[in-house]
Design an enzyme around this catalytic site. Sequence first.
Site, PDB file in Angstrom:
ATOM      1  N   ASP A 354       0.848  -1.198  -0.041  1.00  0.00           N
ATOM      2  CA  ASP A 354       0.045  -0.073   0.024  1.00  0.00           C
ATOM      3  C   ASP A 354       0.786   1.278   0.246  1.00  0.00           C
ATOM      4  O   ASP A 354       0.600   2.299  -0.837  1.00  0.00           O
ATOM      5  CB  ASP A 354      -0.902  -0.073   1.212  1.00  0.00           C
ATOM      6  CG  ASP A 354      -0.169  -0.136   2.478  1.00  0.00           C
ATOM      7  OD1 ASP A 354       0.777  -0.689   2.645  1.00  0.00           O
ATOM      8  OD2 ASP A 354      -0.809   0.041   3.589  1.00  0.00           O
ATOM      9  N   GLU A 360       2.967   0.255   8.049  1.00  0.00           N
ATOM     10  CA  GLU A 360       2.059  -0.546   7.204  1.00  0.00           C
ATOM     11  C   GLU A 360       2.839  -1.330   6.332  1.00  0.00           C
ATOM     12  O   GLU A 360       3.542  -2.384   6.485  1.00  0.00           O
ATOM     13  CB  GLU A 360       0.949  -0.068   6.712  1.00  0.00           C
ATOM     14  CG  GLU A 360      -0.267   0.852   7.524  1.00  0.00           C
ATOM     15  CD  GLU A 360      -1.912   0.650   7.044  1.00  0.00           C
ATOM     16  OE1 GLU A 360      -2.025  -0.430   6.681  1.00  0.00           O
ATOM     17  OE2 GLU A 360      -2.283   1.668   7.172  1.00  0.00           O
ATOM     18  N   TRP A 421     -11.140  -5.664  -2.384  1.00  0.00           N
ATOM     19  CA  TRP A 421      -9.889  -6.370  -1.458  1.00  0.00           C
ATOM     20  C   TRP A 421      -9.740  -7.777  -1.831  1.00  0.00           C
ATOM     21  O   TRP A 421      -8.902  -8.271  -2.606  1.00  0.00           O
ATOM     22  CB  TRP A 421     -10.102  -5.773  -0.245  1.00  0.00           C
ATOM     23  CG  TRP A 421      -9.429  -4.461   0.042  1.00  0.00           C
ATOM     24  CD1 TRP A 421      -8.189  -4.154   0.632  1.00  0.00           C
ATOM     25  CD2 TRP A 421     -10.161  -3.282  -0.343  1.00  0.00           C
ATOM     26  NE1 TRP A 421      -7.914  -2.878   0.715  1.00  0.00           N
ATOM     27  CE2 TRP A 421      -9.174  -2.233   0.261  1.00  0.00           C
ATOM     28  CE3 TRP A 421     -10.931  -2.862  -0.479  1.00  0.00           C
ATOM     29  CZ2 TRP A 421      -9.355  -0.786   0.000  1.00  0.00           C
ATOM     30  CZ3 TRP A 421     -11.465  -1.516  -0.910  1.00  0.00           C
ATOM     31  CH2 TRP A 421     -10.726  -0.605  -0.735  1.00  0.00           C
ATOM     32  N   GLU A 633      -1.941   9.199  -1.240  1.00  0.00           N
ATOM     33  CA  GLU A 633      -3.202   8.357  -0.867  1.00  0.00           C
ATOM     34  C   GLU A 633      -4.204   8.979  -0.899  1.00  0.00           C
ATOM     35  O   GLU A 633      -5.147   8.278  -1.282  1.00  0.00           O
ATOM     36  CB  GLU A 633      -2.776   7.934   0.611  1.00  0.00           C
ATOM     37  CG  GLU A 633      -4.061   6.999   1.302  1.00  0.00           C
ATOM     38  CD  GLU A 633      -3.556   6.441   2.698  1.00  0.00           C
ATOM     39  OE1 GLU A 633      -2.883   6.954   3.389  1.00  0.00           O
ATOM     40  OE2 GLU A 633      -3.879   5.406   2.845  1.00  0.00           O
TER      41      GLU A 633
END
Length: 838
Positions: A354, A360, A421, A633
């Site tokens: 990501d 993350e 997802w 993002e």
Amino acid sequence: MSPSLPWIARFIAPAAPSDQCEHPQPAPLFRRDFRSSNVRRATLHVTALGFVEAYLNGQRVGDEVLAPGWTTYRHRLNYSTHDVTALIADGANTLGAMVGEGWARGRLGWEGAGPNKNIFADRPGLFMQLELDYGDHTEIIATDEEFRAAAGPILFDSIYDGEHYDARKEQPGWSAPGFDASGWAPVEVIDWDLKTLEAPTKEPVRRIEEIAVQRLITTPSGKTIADFGQNLVGWVRLDVEGETGTTVTLRHAEVFDDGELGVRPLRTAKATDEYTLRGGGPETWEPRFTFHGFRYAEIEGYPGQLTKDKLTAVVIHTDMARTGWFETSNPLLNQLHSNTVWSMKGNFVSLPTDCPQRDERLGWTGDINVFGPTAAFLYDVRGVLGSWLRDLTLEQKHKGYVPMVVPDFQTHAAPMTTAVWSDVAVLLPWTLYQAYGDQQILADAYTSMVDFTDQVAGLLNPDGLWDSGFQFGDWLDPDAPPENPSGGKTESHLVAAAYFCRVTEVMAKTAAVLGNSQDSARFSQLAAKVKKAFQDEYVTPAGRLANNSATAYALAITFDILNAAQKERAGEMLANLVAKAKHTISTGFVGTPVLCDALTQTGHLDDAYRLLLNTECPSFLYPVTMDATTIWERWDSMRPDGTINPGGMTSFNHYALGAVVDWMHRTVAGLAPAEPGYKRITFAPKPGGDLTSASARHLTPFGEAAVSWQIVDGNVTLAVTVPEGTAAEVILPLHPENLELEVGPGSHTWSYELPAGHNETPEYSLDTTFGVLAQDKELWESFTETFSSFFPGVPLDANNPEAKNISIRDMLGMIPMSPAGLTEALEQVLTSKNEVTV
Ligand code: BGC
């Protein structure tokens, strides 16, 4: 390469007191001496539970970094194979290695994500098998109890938090013969299932390029910050000279926050490296077992004068081959494209992630699902994504569902199956099949694809609607509150239902490609059922959607859920919504990648270009005007006043929204596969906006395909290159007779005059009719805005057939007691447009 011999080696770790699993521990060094002579060929297989650097006779083996990369270690752990013949000496030899925490043992996941250390292993396990081929026999030097271990100079290492290196703790010659290792500790063999060992099918991570400091900045608080001019992923190499024991600290970040290093978006990641000097001469250092996402590095404690040449940014990523290029006459668009390429590089560090900077950096499924087609155009991702998909299928089999991130680091998370997802299990193999035409990709993924689809089929309501369970929805819709990224305008179950229409259709096609007609029929039936359920729940017969959002319309249009008449109506509704938002972005992760396609497919290319070329916040080009060098993002990760968006999801390097460049490749430049693997190619550029040229190149499995168009002095030139073994359909842009051609391999060029009247704008006056006025959307918007400032709430409808032929003057004549200044104000709008056009 597979090992030529069975595994003799075992995983070893320093035999140490029981607190060895505690953090932080210095990264251990391992070594073993051996003798050999007349070796014909020497091959080293190496891996670790953590990051590993191998050494032979004092030389670093290979040029990989962050080896062995990240796979779902519980199921498979890659090992590297190196030809080390040239490093072997006759006589004394030494095999050594340094092992960091890496993904296997280091901290993973955001705060609150559950246990976050030692997730895959709790010991720094090293595995090496050196095969010495003497011609008539082979000898193996393998990790076993013969090795010795000691603490190395890396005192601390963590992907998120950085590396601390104390050069005073170096042991010169530790990996070469003749070193006195008598003080080193014994090692012990630790348990690890050797069946997990696999040769990699993806390229390793390497140092790919270096970037110099652009400027050194002194902040208001007196800190020194180096600006590399590019948001990148890797680390800083330091040249330094000073007293022994001096510590230089480097903190990394992507942006400035109120004049200082902007570390809030990193959340808990410290992104801080420390180097303690050996002293006594020039020293050069760069970290080994961490990486950072940064454009800026703050340097503290540098002895003497820090100059730009003392710092170099080292860019790392999976060493994939570049396959796609794109350029236009608009520098802002070129920068948007470059930003996407950079976000791809930074988020392909061994696996698709990501983001590369905060706590993350995980294999989030949704992000690569939407970015997959773009990735496959820009780079050859067969290796890295093929390997990741294998991890996905293994995790899915093990867990019984597709985890949100692959490899799954959350041991205790509740099962969650969400659209966009989880369905990467189906859509990514299909994307790769489209890009590379290799049916094996589908065959390998088929069981996983079917399992996912059947699982969701079991979650549908009796009508076939996926209307339950948590959904991320149109994640990061700009209108969602900063603290609730799934709370956007589009109902999350509409997104789920639309995506399942797409998934079932792809399943029917996949089964057909693989010759499984029974499955194909079964999935076609399911596809028809879920499509009907979507229609019944969300679409009026005329083509309006229950959810009046751009994402809802864009999904229904591009996923072929509507009939022709509905599609046309939906296109108009979408164009109106987009215009109402003044061509700023009103869509999130889900809508943005398909928005321009939906507009193009329904005849609203103009609106797609106005979206694309808009620079207002939030828009595709707004970040470019804010000096962005990667995709953010959120389109407004940084706000126009230079403050950072207050949301927790505020990375400045997230490739997902860069998915728009896929549309740029296919539509602006006009290069798209017409059949899987570019066996047939479509060249159909659609010029628009103020662009006067665009070009794209792609290395297809057959060779290079290229397109370029230019408009100069009323003439269009189109050039295409068609690779051997393929054929192409060419739709000539702006051709007076709308020419469409079939061409074979080779280079082809066409030149022609623009159709008469093209781009000629009328001279607007009060005698202009509404029909003509409305064709210029920008003008229409300012005209209607001005009109409504006199008559708030009174609509002007250019689509009304009766209004089309009425002139503005006639309309004004129909208004009783026309307010003072109205005619002049409207005239002013028309004149200013005439002036701009001149
Ligand atoms: C990640 C996203 C991801 C999302 C899903 C985020 O924290 O950065 O890109 O897809 O979570 O919830």
